[in-house]
Design an enzyme around this catalytic site. Structure first.
Site, mmCIF file in Angstrom:
data_model
loop_
_atom_site.group_PDB
_atom_site.id
_atom_site.type_symbol
_atom_site.label_atom_id
_atom_site.label_comp_id
_atom_site.label_asym_id
_atom_site.label_seq_id
_atom_site.Cartn_x
_atom_site.Cartn_y
_atom_site.Cartn_z
ATOM 1 N N ASP A 98 1.763 5.720 5.550
ATOM 2 C CA ASP A 98 2.367 4.447 5.165
ATOM 3 C C ASP A 98 2.588 4.317 3.668
ATOM 4 O O ASP A 98 2.724 3.221 3.154
ATOM 5 C CB ASP A 98 1.535 3.274 5.684
ATOM 6 C CG ASP A 98 0.142 3.279 5.096
ATOM 7 O OD1 ASP A 98 -0.167 4.197 4.310
ATOM 8 O OD2 ASP A 98 -0.629 2.374 5.409
ATOM 9 N N ARG B 54 8.562 -3.848 0.420
ATOM 10 C CA ARG B 54 7.436 -4.457 -0.294
ATOM 11 C C ARG B 54 7.481 -4.093 -1.780
ATOM 12 O O ARG B 54 8.048 -3.087 -2.177
ATOM 13 C CB ARG B 54 6.122 -4.024 0.322
ATOM 14 C CG ARG B 54 5.924 -2.532 0.400
ATOM 15 C CD ARG B 54 4.614 -2.217 1.126
ATOM 16 N NE ARG B 54 4.800 -1.386 2.296
ATOM 17 C CZ ARG B 54 3.944 -1.348 3.322
ATOM 18 N NH1 ARG B 54 2.877 -2.090 3.326
ATOM 19 N NH2 ARG B 54 4.175 -0.573 4.338
ATOM 20 N N LYS C 101 2.044 -11.441 1.924
ATOM 21 C CA LYS C 101 0.704 -10.856 1.975
ATOM 22 C C LYS C 101 0.453 -10.057 0.719
ATOM 23 O O LYS C 101 1.333 -9.357 0.228
ATOM 24 C CB LYS C 101 0.582 -9.943 3.207
ATOM 25 C CG LYS C 101 -0.783 -9.256 3.327
ATOM 26 C CD LYS C 101 -0.994 -8.635 4.694
ATOM 27 C CE LYS C 101 -0.372 -7.271 4.794
ATOM 28 N NZ LYS C 101 -0.817 -6.568 6.023
ATOM 29 N N GLN D 115 -9.205 0.875 11.961
ATOM 30 C CA GLN D 115 -8.123 0.371 12.804
ATOM 31 C C GLN D 115 -8.242 0.817 14.261
ATOM 32 O O GLN D 115 -7.605 0.248 15.160
ATOM 33 C CB GLN D 115 -6.785 0.850 12.201
ATOM 34 C CG GLN D 115 -5.515 0.545 12.959
ATOM 35 C CD GLN D 115 -5.236 -0.933 13.190
ATOM 36 O OE1 GLN D 115 -4.538 -1.300 14.112
ATOM 37 N NE2 GLN D 115 -5.782 -1.803 12.364
ATOM 38 N N GLU E 218 0.176 -4.138 -3.156
ATOM 39 C CA GLU E 218 1.504 -4.517 -2.696
ATOM 40 C C GLU E 218 1.603 -6.010 -2.397
ATOM 41 O O GLU E 218 0.641 -6.625 -1.955
ATOM 42 C CB GLU E 218 1.841 -3.761 -1.406
ATOM 43 C CG GLU E 218 1.867 -2.271 -1.597
ATOM 44 C CD GLU E 218 1.984 -1.521 -0.278
ATOM 45 O OE1 GLU E 218 2.515 -0.405 -0.301
ATOM 46 O OE2 GLU E 218 1.559 -2.059 0.766
#
Lengths: 351, 351
Positions: free
Chosen positions: B233, B51, B75, B146, B62
């Protein structure tokens, strides 16, 4: 303009056209050129990266991001020369401005019309700093989508009085000449490229073939001319004969990108070029004398789109030419995205 | 769904939620997991690039593009852990699907809700191929945005019957437990991470601190467990103690990206990892025995978003949960963008 947490102002194609007319096309070009100059002056501040391109056999789709540390912008843009034959635009685009501090989008906008404006404004900025001061006549080689914008921007910003048109397709020249009626420009339609550039102080090339073409050959270009080479903007797509490049002082936006995409892809990787922003800040002299050939090898860079996005965002402070898009999920408790989803189910059941 | 040349279907947050409920949340997760599996099976076909990230001190923005040669998707996503304290989402996102042949967008959609669905669906796909077949109990460490999606996806797709919750903030655990009522999952709220993972066959970590944290230490993790490490991440953000990684067989989406962003940024650049897609195609065995610790070091990859975008696009064939956006300039003559602009001025004058 007020922005809710969960909505983002969106400028449609229609609203972009209306915003442009509210401002006046030439005034819009001049304002955007001002934003571009401002951003070129603070060039070192920006996060710069060559665009992220996805090539196919028939075209390219690109993402062009940049940031000044406070705002972040990117443009989505395609380039499909064969689209024209199918009744589609070669280039369509949209873009986004976001707040670096929160990552939240603050503007989504069409950028097909806006890119046409900013591309012309960029040529005008380059021309203002590189052409002879007494330049009055411009040749416009390639009379497609971008041609009228180029002519008007150089009229308004650089004092061009006459534009000499040439295109391999006479219909394109006719269309361009018709569109430029009433703008105050003297328009001369020419049957050959040679005829168009006779007596021109500035030559702008903007053709769309995805191949190494030779729109200009060396013997056509006289001393003292400034060239805007706009149409060569991807690998394998150039417009000028290599010999012209060798005789010119070459100015570019971002060398890392231009060496891949611009006219200078024909030259050695270390061929000297000057970054336009350094001419604008005065660090480097652009034109030294009236015999020099200056060449702006423009491919379009993310910072110009960023400038254009900032212009739109600022215009929306006093214009209602936008809609609000429900684009950002905004739960009452940011950790409770799932709860927001559940409550929507209850609303659906109640309705 | 019909698409005019100049308009693009747009799925708002509200429409995404309604589309999800029309399908059913668990069914939507299962369908998206199916799209992800399909795309992982044809992994070598995709244009893959890490990305394009723009980092600031407080977060990251991003762009995640990919293409299968027929369709192109990307995205936009931010990650701002400090947003939660300001009442904003840590992650917001939107995305686009386009036709490679013309470069024209065919779908614009919110992706905050959709990313939550696809992230959980991806964990479920990994778990389906890597966890023990008899796995019934899952520990969910980190009970934020999440967590419910992860629990439901593993319930529906992997047959998980019990979820054991832990978060350093008891309010988050309370919220998650409340949201999971009525889903058929047995929910056990735990006071410590140790308590949560006792007896768990699967451990999913999804915490949001942008720092090298140690959510799990080595002595907490027993033989035979499958771990989904979802929260680590970005560079400098990890969740697991290095010793756990050394005892695990590690599975990743795209090594070039995961070595920068995932748990394995703690390991040598040549530490062996397996690409998940190769397990799905059967080229490489995932779990070899019941004592092995398998670790899915998930960071989220563009192809999963592409799968999710395809899912939405296909759903719109039978759903009206979208609006049409006037996003593409469509002049009658594609070379006459300026003429389109002029005609809009006439319309404004006439109105």
């Amino acid at each position: 303009m007020t922005t809710d947490l969960n909505t983002v102002p969106f400028v449609s194609v229609e609203n972009m056209m209306r915003l442009t007319h509210e401002t006046g096309i030439e005034e819009a070009l001049a304002e955007i050129a001002g934003y571009i100059e401002d951003d070129f002056r603070r060039w070192p501040l920006f996060d710069k990266t060559p665009r992220v391109a996805s090539h196919s056999e028939v075209g390219v789709i690109e993402l062009m991001p940049t940031s000044d540390g406070t705002e972040y912008g990117f443009k989505y843009v395609n380039g499909h020369p064969k689209n024209t034959k199918e009744g589609l635009q070669t280039v369509t685009a949209f873009g986004l401005l976001a707040d670096v501090d929160t990552g939240y989008p603050v503007l989504l906008t069409e950028m097909t019309v806006l890119t046409a404006l900013r591309t012309a404004a960029t040529s005008a900025v380059a021309t203002k700093y590189l052409a002879r001061r007494d330049a009055k006549v411009m040749a416009m080689i390639g009379n497609g989508s971008q041609s009228e914008f180029q002519a008007l921007a150089l009229h308004k910003i650089c004092g061009i009085e006459e534009v000499r048109l040439f295109d391999t397709d006479p219909n394109a020249t006719r269309k361009c000449a018709e569109n430029l009626k009433g703008t105050g420009l003297r328009v001369v339609s020419c049957a050959t490229g040679q005829e168009a550039i006779e007596g021109a102080d500035i030559i702008t090339t903007c053709t769309a073939d995805k191949q190494n073409a030779t729109i200009l050959t060396d013997n056509m270009v006289g001393a003292g001319v400034h060239i805007n080479a706009i149409g060569g903007d991807c690998p394998g797509k150039t417009e000028l004969h290599r010999d012209i490049l060798m005789r010119s002082d070459i100015f570019v936006e971002y060398p890392e990108q231009t060496r891949i995409e611009g006219e200078i892809q024909q030259l050695a990787q270390d061929h000297p070029v000057t970054e336009l922003w350094q001419v604008i800040t005065g660090e480097i002299t652009g034109r030294r004398d009236d015999r020099q050939i200056t060449l702006f090898d423009g491919v379009g860079f993310a910072i110009e789109d960023f400038s254009a996005l900032r212009w739109v965002r600022d215009k929306l402070r006093t214009s209602n030419r936008f809609d609000m898009l429900d684009m950002i999920a905004d739960p009452d408790d940011p950790r409770d995205l799932f709860g927001m989803l559940l409550r929507e189910k209850q609303r659906m059941a109640a309705a």
